[in-house]
Design an enzyme around this catalytic site. Structure first.
Site, PDB file in Angstrom:
ATOM      1  N   THR A  28       0.824  -1.219   0.000  1.00  0.00           N
ATOM      2  CA  THR A  28       0.000   0.000   0.000  1.00  0.00           C
ATOM      3  C   THR A  28       0.856   1.266   0.000  1.00  0.00           C
ATOM      4  O   THR A  28       0.470   2.294  -0.564  1.00  0.00           O
ATOM      5  CB  THR A  28      -0.908   0.007   1.256  1.00  0.00           C
ATOM      6  OG1 THR A  28      -1.794  -1.095   1.151  1.00  0.00           O
ATOM      7  CG2 THR A  28      -1.716   1.277   1.374  1.00  0.00           C
ATOM      8  N   ASP A  71       1.603  -6.406  -4.492  1.00  0.00           N
ATOM      9  CA  ASP A  71       0.736  -6.421  -3.322  1.00  0.00           C
ATOM     10  C   ASP A  71       1.246  -7.606  -2.513  1.00  0.00           C
ATOM     11  O   ASP A  71       1.462  -8.688  -3.066  1.00  0.00           O
ATOM     12  CB  ASP A  71      -0.723  -6.657  -3.766  1.00  0.00           C
ATOM     13  CG  ASP A  71      -1.694  -6.566  -2.599  1.00  0.00           C
ATOM     14  OD1 ASP A  71      -1.504  -7.301  -1.608  1.00  0.00           O
ATOM     15  OD2 ASP A  71      -2.636  -5.770  -2.677  1.00  0.00           O
ATOM     16  N   SER A  73       0.023  -9.709  -0.741  1.00  0.00           N
ATOM     17  CA  SER A  73      -0.775 -10.942  -0.783  1.00  0.00           C
ATOM     18  C   SER A  73      -0.241 -11.889  -1.856  1.00  0.00           C
ATOM     19  O   SER A  73      -0.540 -13.085  -1.834  1.00  0.00           O
ATOM     20  CB  SER A  73      -2.241 -10.632  -1.088  1.00  0.00           C
ATOM     21  OG  SER A  73      -2.680  -9.589  -0.272  1.00  0.00           O
ATOM     22  N   THR A 103       1.671  -4.667   4.150  1.00  0.00           N
ATOM     23  CA  THR A 103       1.497  -5.098   5.546  1.00  0.00           C
ATOM     24  C   THR A 103       0.880  -6.496   5.660  1.00  0.00           C
ATOM     25  O   THR A 103       1.089  -7.171   6.657  1.00  0.00           O
ATOM     26  CB  THR A 103       0.606  -4.107   6.321  1.00  0.00           C
ATOM     27  OG1 THR A 103      -0.673  -4.030   5.679  1.00  0.00           O
ATOM     28  CG2 THR A 103       1.230  -2.738   6.393  1.00  0.00           C
ATOM     29  N   GLN A 291      -4.081 -20.744  18.653  1.00  0.00           N
ATOM     30  CA  GLN A 291      -4.856 -19.695  17.954  1.00  0.00           C
ATOM     31  C   GLN A 291      -4.810 -18.378  18.710  1.00  0.00           C
ATOM     32  O   GLN A 291      -5.127 -17.329  18.156  1.00  0.00           O
ATOM     33  CB  GLN A 291      -6.321 -20.148  17.809  1.00  0.00           C
ATOM     34  CG  GLN A 291      -6.485 -21.327  16.885  1.00  0.00           C
ATOM     35  CD  GLN A 291      -7.923 -21.829  16.802  1.00  0.00           C
ATOM     36  OE1 GLN A 291      -8.860 -21.144  17.212  1.00  0.00           O
ATOM     37  NE2 GLN A 291      -8.094 -23.009  16.256  1.00  0.00           N
ATOM     38  N   CYS A 292      -4.448 -18.425  20.000  1.00  0.00           N
ATOM     39  CA  CYS A 292      -4.357 -17.182  20.788  1.00  0.00           C
ATOM     40  C   CYS A 292      -3.041 -16.470  20.467  1.00  0.00           C
ATOM     41  O   CYS A 292      -1.991 -17.109  20.417  1.00  0.00           O
ATOM     42  CB  CYS A 292      -4.361 -17.481  22.286  1.00  0.00           C
ATOM     43  SG  CYS A 292      -5.841 -18.302  22.854  1.00  0.00           S
TER      44      CYS A 292
END
Ligand code: ASP
Length: 355
Positions: A28, A71, A73, A103, A291-292
């Site tokens: 970005t 990008d 991604s 990011t 997952q935490c």
């Protein structure tokens, strides 16, 4: 890859305080709206027009730009290898490195680089932006200018930062401890399981106790192989038996990051435990990551995780999923013996988890 190299004209004389290499990968930071109204990366020439302040810096600044800014991604392990190689090749010529990166996958790239490069004794700082540089409320300018300052900071003649970091929104974070946890505020990144390395206010306050120390004798080496036959399997209540079985039966699969609940718990249904046993018996590495974002995997704390170690599941301790998946790809790509892969997964390679 054919890189574009640009030397930025700055006020620094023949003997600048520091020389920094900026590597522009996209994100970005340097995007603009295309004809269809979507944000797409543009080339670094246009980025420079938006930051005339760079020329006022007392630094020698060079920019290497990816020929096709991405990008993030779309970033994959081939890009990590390119990035690592650019740093390795240019290492002796610069005091520090700033990588402009999207990011979305910055925490993965920062983790991957921290594993590929051994013997780092200079700053390697990732940064980016939530709003493109050409927009009036952009965070890009502050992020870049402070990242450059950090990349050139020295104490007693040696670099303060000797590791791969992310600088974002006034905080410097260890790269392989970072996660992007917010997409719509400027504070995009956190390191729940590790203290912040620095805070940029009027002065940059470093948290010296948390930094990797400078080793004047360190010699940089690079390993450039990743094995992408891995998967992240995130558990959720009612996860379907057929789905789990078919994932674990994927042809060529070598490693699974098992995203479990809380402190490493899974359901203990017999079909699930049988699937794990079968995968482990076939030589598939099973790596337990919570997952935490905060806290760690402690297998055996609850009955639901007790049997996992007996089935060969390895504890990822307090590692992030981003670091776990890149570390697994790196170790499977570079180590020949599975036992070594398994041992190294359970200990820190470069500050990404506690002992
Ligand atoms: N999609 C963008 C990227 O990761 C988002 C960003 O840079 O903030 O490249």
């Amino acid at each position: 890859m054919n890189y574009k190299i640009v030397n930025i004209k700055t006020t620094a004389g023949r003997d600048p305080d520091s020389s920094i290499l900026i590597i522009y990968t996209g994100g970005t930071f340097g995007m603009a709206y295309d004809k269809s109204g979507s944000l797409a990366p543009f080339n670094f020439g246009r980025v420079l027009e938006s930051i005339p302040e760079l020329s006022a810096l007392e630094l020698k600044l060079t920019v290497i730009s990816f020929p096709e800014p991405q990008d993030s991604s779309n970033v994959n392990h081939e890009h990590w290898i390119d990035l690592g190689y650019i740093i390795y090749e240019n290492y002796s010529q610069y005091d520090g490195f700033v990588i402009l990166h999207g990011t979305d996958t910055m925490a993965y790239s920062a983790s991957a680089l921290s594993f590929m490069l051994k013997g780092i004794n200079k700053p390697i700082i990732f940064t980016g932006a939530q709003i493109p540089i050409g927009f009036i409320r952009s965070d890009a300018r502050e992020n870049l200018i402070t990242a450059l300052e950090i990349a050139s900071s020295k104490k007693d003649g040696v670099p303060i930062i000797n590791e791969v970091c992310i600088y974002f929104n006034f905080f410097l974070l260890r790269g392989n401890r970072s996660q992007k946890i917010r997409s719509s505020t400027f504070a995009a990144f956190e390191t729940e399981n590790y203290p912040k390395l620095a805070e940029a206010g009027i002065f940059i306050e470093y948290n010296f106790a948390a930094l990797q120390p400078h080793d004047p004798d360190a010699r940089l080496s690079i390993k450039k192989k990743f094995d992408d036959n891995v998967v992240v399997l995130k558990l959720f209540p009612s996860i379907n038996q057929k789905v789990v079985k078919s994932i674990l039966k994927t042809e060529g699969l070598r490693g699974v990051v098992l995203e479990t609940y809380g402190s490493g718990n899974t359901m203990n249904y017999p079909w699930f435990l049988d699937c794990l046993k079968e995968a482990n018996d076939k030589g598939i590495v099973l790596y337990n990551v919570s997952q935490c974002s905060g806290g760690e995997v402690i297998m055996g704390r609850y009955e639901t995780s007790k049997t996992l170690s007996d089935l060969g599941v390895l504890s990822g301790g307090d590692i992030t999923t981003e670091a776990a998946v890149t570390k697994m790809m790196f170790l499977l790509g570079t180590e020949k013996k599975l036992e070594i892969v398994k041992n190294k997964l359970q200990m820190p390679l470069n500050g990404e988890m506690d002992y």
